[in-house]
Design an enzyme around this catalytic site. Structure first.
Site, short mmCIF file in Angstrom:
data_model
loop_
_atom_site.label_atom_id
_atom_site.label_comp_id
_atom_site.label_asym_id
_atom_site.label_seq_id
_atom_site.Cartn_x
_atom_site.Cartn_y
_atom_site.Cartn_z
N ILE A 252 -7.28 7.34 -0.85
CA ILE A 252 -7.11 5.91 -1.03
C ILE A 252 -7.97 5.29 0.09
CG2 ILE A 252 -4.93 6.00 0.33
CD1 ILE A 252 -3.97 3.55 -1.18
N SER A 253 -8.80 4.33 -0.28
CA SER A 253 -9.80 3.83 0.68
C SER A 253 -9.15 3.13 1.87
CB SER A 253 -10.72 2.83 -0.01
OG SER A 253 -11.35 3.43 -1.09
N GLN A 254 -9.95 2.98 2.90
CA GLN A 254 -9.53 2.23 4.09
C GLN A 254 -9.29 0.77 3.66
OE1 GLN A 254 -12.52 2.30 7.13
NE2 GLN A 254 -11.21 1.33 8.66
N ARG B 283 0.83 -1.22 0.00
CA ARG B 283 0.00 0.00 0.00
C ARG B 283 0.86 1.27 0.00
NH1 ARG B 283 -3.75 2.82 4.18
NH2 ARG B 283 -5.58 3.43 2.98
#
Lengths: 244, 812
Positions: free
Chosen positions: A93-95, A67
């Site tokens: 950026i999503s969880q 990530r």
């Protein structure tokens, strides 16, 4: 080249290698913690999600995709925190937990072709790329789309095809798709996307703000073409105390 | 003896300074509503007022030194206010504060602290100048206080009026220039003017430099900013108004397609749209309409279209028509008489005039009549009856984004509002309310409970037979019929929902097997809960639900507040596990702000005074420190509590938040100023003891009478023209504000005679209490209602008659 210059280069290289190694180890440790965190959360939500844990393939990929490669340098320290992060252009950026949940909900198979609306940082596309045959991803913010394409190329995600433009009409040349992931905000489910979903296919859409996913909408197209939706809360929370 | 010209110079200077300081405060709320979100704007400004309190401490510590240099420091402080009001805002808006991640990212608290700090600086300088004037002209405190309050009142009114013509950032510049005039006026009192004039010139250059290129930096997470990132998006029109900053955006390559609540079975495409934003949020679409009805078919595939299928609608009232989608929906269903309400007249102008060719002028051509009014204002003023009152949240929220609200007060969904809507329905008519679907469900349940409670008060006990509820994945529509639902209507609901894959939540006689079929949830919670609320033990259900579903009332108009402390710890534990959206952080931050204000006030204001202010310790006086602390804290708390609560009360007379805030705020300040100006005269008539007692009891009496008579007075004046209601509001506020202006200068005059070194203390404590009061009033209002805020404030006013500083001197 003087002795002094050679000495400097050697020292610099040593520092580079050592710090690089340290950072890599640090990222790896944090990455593992993040995965454990997601697994714990899934265990707690098992009654609600109707499963003990996410598909092991999804969790393996979550543990594999770095990530920190998908966040701006200013956010690298936070890359493995289980929370959304800003990536510029007002986007996030999503969880990781939500990425895992969305990926799990569409139940991918290795031969699948998946359409993604909203490339963003390309993290979701990279996760999908590890699981399926081909990923087609469309980004509406030009600068973001270009960065994402370069990043995917650098990280050798060659099965992700990107495009900049309006995601509303999907990617008709490559349709139909086994699954569609919409990560961009949508005021409604675009009918062209439903048309581009294969019979038996699934589409997932997050509902909420950039930083807070309130619910996930799962659109399922049955083999006879009828459409059903499921609304999934990402949190295990029973709103009734049972006193009444 | 001071020359009269000097006094006039000081009064004028204080008038302009206070005017620009309060204008700055009001303007900051607008500016922060635009660049951030309005509830944060309110909190930030509340804390920034700490600057007032801190200045009291500083003046107290260095009073002799400052007093001897008054003629230099007074104008210098005003010049620094002028410069810092621009500079601080520029610094503050460069801070990357993001309210949404405040519970995830600890750095956000640091950013928030810096925001407070930067914004407190200008208030610190303004207050220092005012405090110095109080110190220097102790015999004229009443007049100075009057100039201070009247200036503040005028400033708040002027700044809101100016917003009709100027962009908020341009007004910042004007405020600085007015402050420089306030700094220039007292220079006439100085013999050697060279250096001050040079400083003034430098300040002017700095202000011109900072102000010339000032642009607003909106948060990148606001909808407008995100929209502008999309390839092809461009701003085509901008307009400023006190009701919000309007931006119109178009995009030919990636067209807008806003159609919230649209069914997945929708045939056809959505019309091309332009997007209108108010304060960078609350997008409302402007549809390209050429008079052809067919392309509007998609508007029939929203949950909000249900009432048009139940029976023939002849007269419809569209509330919060915004960009015109709901008018188009009614026109598609061939409603002959459409009355459109949109309280922001600028939205109507943009839709029907500036974009006339594009929109097809829905307000002029499709609606029979358009009213630039709030729905309650409109309905209270006439006898019209409708087959349908249609309230679709999307448009209503767009037009109500005034940004000057405290924390989302809404008078649209209160028990009293429901009663009013029902009284304007024909027999068999429908009240249709469309809300977002939230999970776990909150809005719809609170709405049902509010309806149940409202109807029960009217003695109606067959509510379950009058209600229809359906939901899609995104929106839910609740219909309350004026009469019982018929079998034909039930058939229509079933057919409508089946065709569009909407779920049935409630109709009289519904079976659980008919629910939760298309948009499936883990359990049929909508149906089960609606059943409990409509036919079961609603009180037990509300008590057992983890969100606050108590009905909203005009006294507690917080429809959007669902917070329960019992649930808080559970949600906190879930915050990293998808539970963050349920946290209701605005309410929590309100508490955090009050606690921060309390701690900061103690550390920055009171502690330095206690530790360093030897003068006060040494000073021989019979006035107890405790009474000074209590008295000035009490009037600081109570003044703002009454002001905030009555602004809300007057919303029901003036109906528009801008009018309510502008008229109430300036009336309170101006008449409190008049009261303080009259204090010396009243003192000579009554003496201190009689005057403080009279004041306390009169405030209590008037306050209680108002609580009793205001609803009736407002109803009586409902059909008066707006200027008549302005006059009525001012008339009602005047006596209360006049009396509220007395306690501060009265006690200051006692301190001047017997303990002048306490004056900066008084100022600091008063400022500190005002800071706390802003958050405290809202917390009390959310939990117990505005009446409670007023009652507490009235009791505080009564109590000061017993805690007057230096009571032993009163009989002298």
């Amino acid at each position: 080249m003087t002795k002094n210059t050679v000495y400097k280069i050697v020292v610099l290289l040593a520092v580079y290698i050592i710090t690089g190694q340290l950072f890599a180890e640090d990222f790896s440790r944090r990455h593992q913690t993040m995965i454990k965190d997601i697994e714990d959360t899934v265990r707690e939500t098992r009654h609600y999600l109707d499963k003990e844990m996410f598909d092991q393939r999804v969790m393996d990929v979550m543990a594999k995709v770095p990530r920190h490669e998908f966040v701006p340098s200013s956010q690298q320290d936070n890359a493995y925190q289980n929370r959304p992060l800003p990536i510029g252009y007002g986007q996030t950026i999503s969880q990781p937990y939500i990425v895992a949940l969305m990926t799990d909900l569409i139940e991918t198979r290795s031969e699948d072709r998946v359409l993604e609306i909203g490339t963003g940082s390309a993290y979701q596309a990279a996760v999908l790329a590890e699981l399926v045959n081909e990923v087609y991803s469309i980004e509406v913010v030009e600068a973001l789309g270009e960065k994402a394409a370069k990043r995917l190329q650098r990280l050798n995600y060659n099965n992700v095809h990107t495009r900049i433009g309006d995601g509303y009409y999907g990617w008709p040349e490559q349709a139909p798709f086994d699954a569609i992931v919409v990560t961009a905000a949508a005021s409604h489910v675009p009918p062209p996307l439903i048309n581009q979903l294969k019979a038996g296919g699934r589409m997932v859409i997050p509902v909420g703000s950039r930083f807070m996913t309130q619910q996930l909408l799962l659109v399922e197209k049955s083999n006879d073409g009828t459409i059903a939706t499921r609304q999934v809360m990402p949190v295990v929370f029973v709103p009734l105390t049972g006193k009444h | 003896m001071l020359a009269r010209s000097h006094l006039i110079a000081i009064y004028s200077s204080i008038f302009l300074l206070s005017g620009s300081a309060l204008a700055y405060e009001v303007l900051l709320m607008r500016l922060f509503s635009i660049i951030h979100w309005h509830h944060f704007a309110y909190l930030i400004i509340g804390l920034a007022l700490l600057g007032y309190g801190v200045s009291g401490t500083l003046v107290s510590l260095f009073q002799d030194w400052l007093n001897t240099r008054f003629t230099t420091i007074y104008p210098l402080a005003i010049m620094l206010f002028a410069v810092s009001s621009l500079g601080s805002f520029l610094l503050a808006q460069s801070i990357p504060f993001n309210a949404e991640v405040i519970f995830w990212d600890p750095w956000q608290w640091v950013y928030l602290a810096f925001l407070f700090l930067f914004l407190a600086i200008p208030f610190f300088f303004a207050a220092t100048a005012i405090c110095l004037a109080f110190m220097r002209f102790q015999r004229h405190t009443g007049a100075i206080y009057a100039a201070d309050l009247v200036g503040a009142g005028t400033g708040s009114l002027m700044i809101i009026a100016l917003l009709f013509w100027l962009a908020p950032q341009q007004e910042l510049w004007i405020i600085s220039l007015i402050a420089l005039v306030a700094a220039a006026i007292p220079l006439s009192m100085i013999e050697n003017q060279k250096i001050p004039l040079l400083l003034l010139f430098v300040a002017l250059i700095v202000v011109l430099f900072l102000g010339s290129g000032l642009e607003l930096k909106m948060s990148p997470y606001k909808s407008l900013q995100q929209t502008l990132q999309i390839t092809g998006s461009r701003l085509v029109y901008q307009q400023s108004s006190p009701m919000g900053f309007i931006d119109l955006v178009e995009n030919d390559s990636v067209p807008f397609r806003a159609a919230s609540g649209l069914s997945l079975n929708t045939p056809g495409e959505i019309l091309p749209q332009k997007a209108l934003f108010v304060d960078g949020e609350n997008m409302t679409p402007l549809n390209q309409y050429d008079g052809d009805r067919e392309p509007l078919v998609y508007l029939d595939f929203m949950t909000s279209a249900l009432p048009y299928h139940l029976g023939r609608i002849e007269h419809a009232l569209i509330v919060g028509a915004g960009g015109g989608s709901d008018i188009l929906q009614a026109a598609y269903h061939q409603v002959p008489d459409i009355q459109a309400l949109e309280r922001n007249h600028q939205v109507i102008e943009i839709v029907d005039q500036h974009m006339a060719d594009y929109t097809g002028q829905p307000y002029s051509h499709l609606a029979s009549k358009t009213h630039a009014k709030d729905v309650r204002d409109y309905l209270q003023g006439n006898e019209a009856k409708f087959d349908l009152i249609q309230m679709n949240l999307q448009q209503a929220s767009a037009s109500s984004a005034a940004g000057l609200h405290a924390i989302n007060e809404s008078y649209l969904y209160t028990k009293e509002a429901i009663k009013l809507y029902r009284s304007h329905l024909k027999t068999g008519g429908y009240l249709a309310l469309t809300r977002w679907v939230t999970l776990p469900p909150r809005d719809i349940f609170k709405l049902i409970n509010t309806l149940v409670s409202s109807l029960q008060e009217e003695g109606i006990d067959d509510i379950d037979k009058r209600m229809l509820i359906i939901r899609g994945w995104q929106t839910a529509t609740l219909i309350l019929k004026q009469g019982q639902v018929t079998t034909h209507e039930i058939e229509q609901v079933k057919e409508f929902s089946q065709q569009r894959s909407f779920d049935l939540v409630w109709y009289p006689g519904i079976n659980i097997a008919e629910t939760n079929r298309f948009n499936q949830l883990a359990t049929p919670i909508f149906y089960q809960s609606a059943k409990q609320l409509l036919t079961g033990n609603a009180d037990a259900f509300v008590q057992g639900y983890k969100f606050n579903l108590e009905p909203a009332t005009d006294n507690r108009p917080y429809f959007h507040s669902y917070f329960k402390w019992d649930t808080f710890t559970e949600l906190l534990a879930l915050k990293d596990r998808g539970g963050m959206p349920l946290m209701e952080w605005a309410y929590l931050v309100l508490w955090a702000t009050m606690i921060i204000a309390l701690i900061a006030s103690v550390i920055l204001i009171l502690l330095p005074l206690l530790i360093f202010n030897k003068k006060v310790h040494d000073y021989t006086t019979h006035i107890g420190k405790g009474s000074v602390v209590y008295y000035f804290m009490a009037i600081g708390l109570a003044f703002l509590m009454i002001e905030i609560a009555f602004i809300q009360k007057f919303m029901l007379l003036l109906h528009h938040p801008i009018y309510a805030i502008a008229i109430s705020l300036s009336a309170f300040l101006v008449f409190a100023g008049v009261g303080s100006q009259f204090t010396q005269r009243l003192l000579s008539w009554f003496g201190t003891q009689r005057l403080i007692q009279l004041t306390g009891f009169s405030i209590l009496t008037i306050g209680l009478i108002y609580l009793w008579i205001l609803p009736g007075v407002f109803a009586w004046s409902a059909d008066s023209p707006i200027w008549g209601r302005f006059f009525m509001a001012i008339l009602l506020i005047a006596p209360l504000a006049f009396l509220m202006g007395i306690p501060f200068p009265l006690a200051l005059s006692t301190l001047t005679r017997h303990a002048p070194h306490y004056i900066p203390w008084a100022w600091g404590i008063n400022g500190c209490a005002s800071v706390i009061s802003a958050s405290l009033s809202t917390i009390i209002a959310i939990n117990y209602g505005f009446n409670m805020v007023i009652v507490i404030a009235l009791m505080i006013y009564l109590s000061i008659t017993w805690f007057y500083p230096g009571k032993q001197f009163l009989r002298q």
